[in-house]
Design an enzyme around this catalytic site. Sequence first.
Site, short mmCIF file in Angstrom:
data_model
loop_
_atom_site.label_atom_id
_atom_site.label_comp_id
_atom_site.label_asym_id
_atom_site.label_seq_id
_atom_site.Cartn_x
_atom_site.Cartn_y
_atom_site.Cartn_z
N ASN A 24 20.37 -101.47 32.61
CA ASN A 24 19.58 -100.72 33.88
C ASN A 24 18.42 -101.48 34.22
O ASN A 24 17.59 -101.64 33.13
CB ASN A 24 19.04 -99.61 33.64
CG ASN A 24 18.62 -98.69 34.50
OD1 ASN A 24 18.41 -99.19 35.88
ND2 ASN A 24 18.13 -97.19 33.90
N HIS A 29 20.05 -90.46 36.35
CA HIS A 29 19.05 -90.93 34.79
C HIS A 29 17.60 -90.22 34.79
O HIS A 29 17.19 -89.18 35.49
CB HIS A 29 18.54 -92.64 35.13
CG HIS A 29 17.92 -92.98 34.76
ND1 HIS A 29 16.16 -92.36 34.65
CD2 HIS A 29 18.54 -94.30 33.29
CE1 HIS A 29 16.11 -93.23 33.16
NE2 HIS A 29 16.76 -94.57 32.79
N GLU A 60 14.36 -90.03 34.58
CA GLU A 60 13.74 -90.96 35.92
C GLU A 60 14.45 -90.44 37.35
O GLU A 60 13.02 -90.16 38.08
CB GLU A 60 13.78 -92.60 36.14
CG GLU A 60 12.78 -93.05 34.96
CD GLU A 60 12.95 -94.30 34.93
OE1 GLU A 60 13.53 -95.17 35.30
OE2 GLU A 60 12.94 -94.44 33.46
N GLU A 63 19.46 -90.44 26.54
CA GLU A 63 19.07 -91.48 26.61
C GLU A 63 17.55 -90.31 26.78
O GLU A 63 17.34 -89.40 27.78
CB GLU A 63 18.52 -91.98 28.14
CG GLU A 63 19.81 -93.19 28.23
CD GLU A 63 18.77 -93.67 29.47
OE1 GLU A 63 19.36 -95.19 28.97
OE2 GLU A 63 18.56 -93.44 30.24
N SER A 95 14.42 -98.08 24.82
CA SER A 95 13.93 -98.88 23.55
C SER A 95 14.75 -99.33 22.50
O SER A 95 14.38 -99.92 21.17
CB SER A 95 12.78 -97.84 22.67
OG SER A 95 12.06 -97.57 23.01
P1 13P Z 1 14.03 -98.48 27.79
O1 13P Z 1 15.34 -99.88 26.79
O2 13P Z 1 13.14 -99.87 28.37
O3 13P Z 1 13.59 -98.03 26.97
O4 13P Z 1 14.55 -97.85 28.84
C1 13P Z 1 15.96 -97.44 28.93
C2 13P Z 1 16.82 -96.65 29.88
O5 13P Z 1 15.19 -96.46 30.42
C3 13P Z 1 17.89 -96.83 30.24
O6 13P Z 1 18.21 -96.28 31.26
#
Ligand code: 13P
Length: 251
Positions: free
Chosen positions: A11, A96, A98, A166, A211
Site C-alpha cells: 500500500n 483502511h 487511515e 492492521e 510495520s
Molecule cells: P506500515 O507498513 O508503514 O506500518 O503500514 C501498514 C499499512 O497501513 C498498510 O496498509
Amino acid sequence: MAKRVPVIAGNWKMNTDVESGLKLVKDILDLSKDFSGVDKIVCPPFISITSVAQALSGSSIQVGAQNVSANPDGAFTGEVSTSMLRGFISYAIVGHSERRAMNGETSAMVAEKAIAAANAGINPIVCVGEDLEVRKAGNAERYVAKQLEESLAGYTDWDSLIVAYEPVWAIGTGEAATSEQAQQMTHACREVIRKLAPEAADSVRVLYGGSVNSGNVVELMDQPDIDGALVGGASLKADEFSKLIAAASAS
Ligand code: 13P
C-alpha cells in the site's frame, strides 16, 4: 484443504508520483521475478494506476487501488468508481484505518465498497484493526470481530475476499504486533468468517499489516492464520519489498 496462496500487498498510500512509481515497479519486477507461489500486489495512488498497470501487464505483479467508491457514477466529487478501475486493477483496499479515521468511513460504508468491488470483479482487501486504547482496555479481539462482521454486512462473494488485520498502533510506528498477537487476531478474523460463511473460513486469506519488514515477516507468516502481509513503508523500497515476496514464496 487446498493451501492458501500467500499474499504480499504494498500500500503505497500518498507516496510516489507517476515517474517514481513506474521506477519502483520496474525495480520490484526485476528483483522479484524469480519468486513464485505468492500473489504480489502493488496499490499505487489513483494517478499512477493506469501507467503502473500498463507497465505490469503480463507480469506476475498485480495492481490494486487504495480505495473505491461504492457508487456507480454521479455527483461524487473526487471519487473513483469500480467501473473506471475495472481492467486496470484486480484488488481494492477498502476500510483502511487511515480512511476510517480521516475520511469518516464507517464499517457500513466499507461493506458497501467491498460489495461494489466484488460485483465488479475486483477482489476487496477489507481492513480492520483496533487502536491502542481499545487494546489497552483488553477489548481488541471483541472490537475487531465486530468491526469485521459489520464491514462484511451483506457480503457474499467469499472466493474474492481478502481480510487484512492492521492494528492502528502498529501502522507506521516501527513496532509491529508480536507474532502471538497477530496470530490471535487473524484467528479471530477467521472465526468471524467461519460464523458468516463456514465453508469459506479455511480458504479466505487473512493478512497482517503494521510495520512489516524483512526482519519480522518470516515469523509473522509462520503463524497458522497469517497468509501474508499488507505493507506500507517497506513497500516503497524495491529491495525490501522483494525480500518480503521472497519470504512469502518460501513459506
Ligand atoms: P506500515 O507498513 O508503514 O506500518 O503500514 C501498514 C499499512 O497501513 C498498510 O496498509
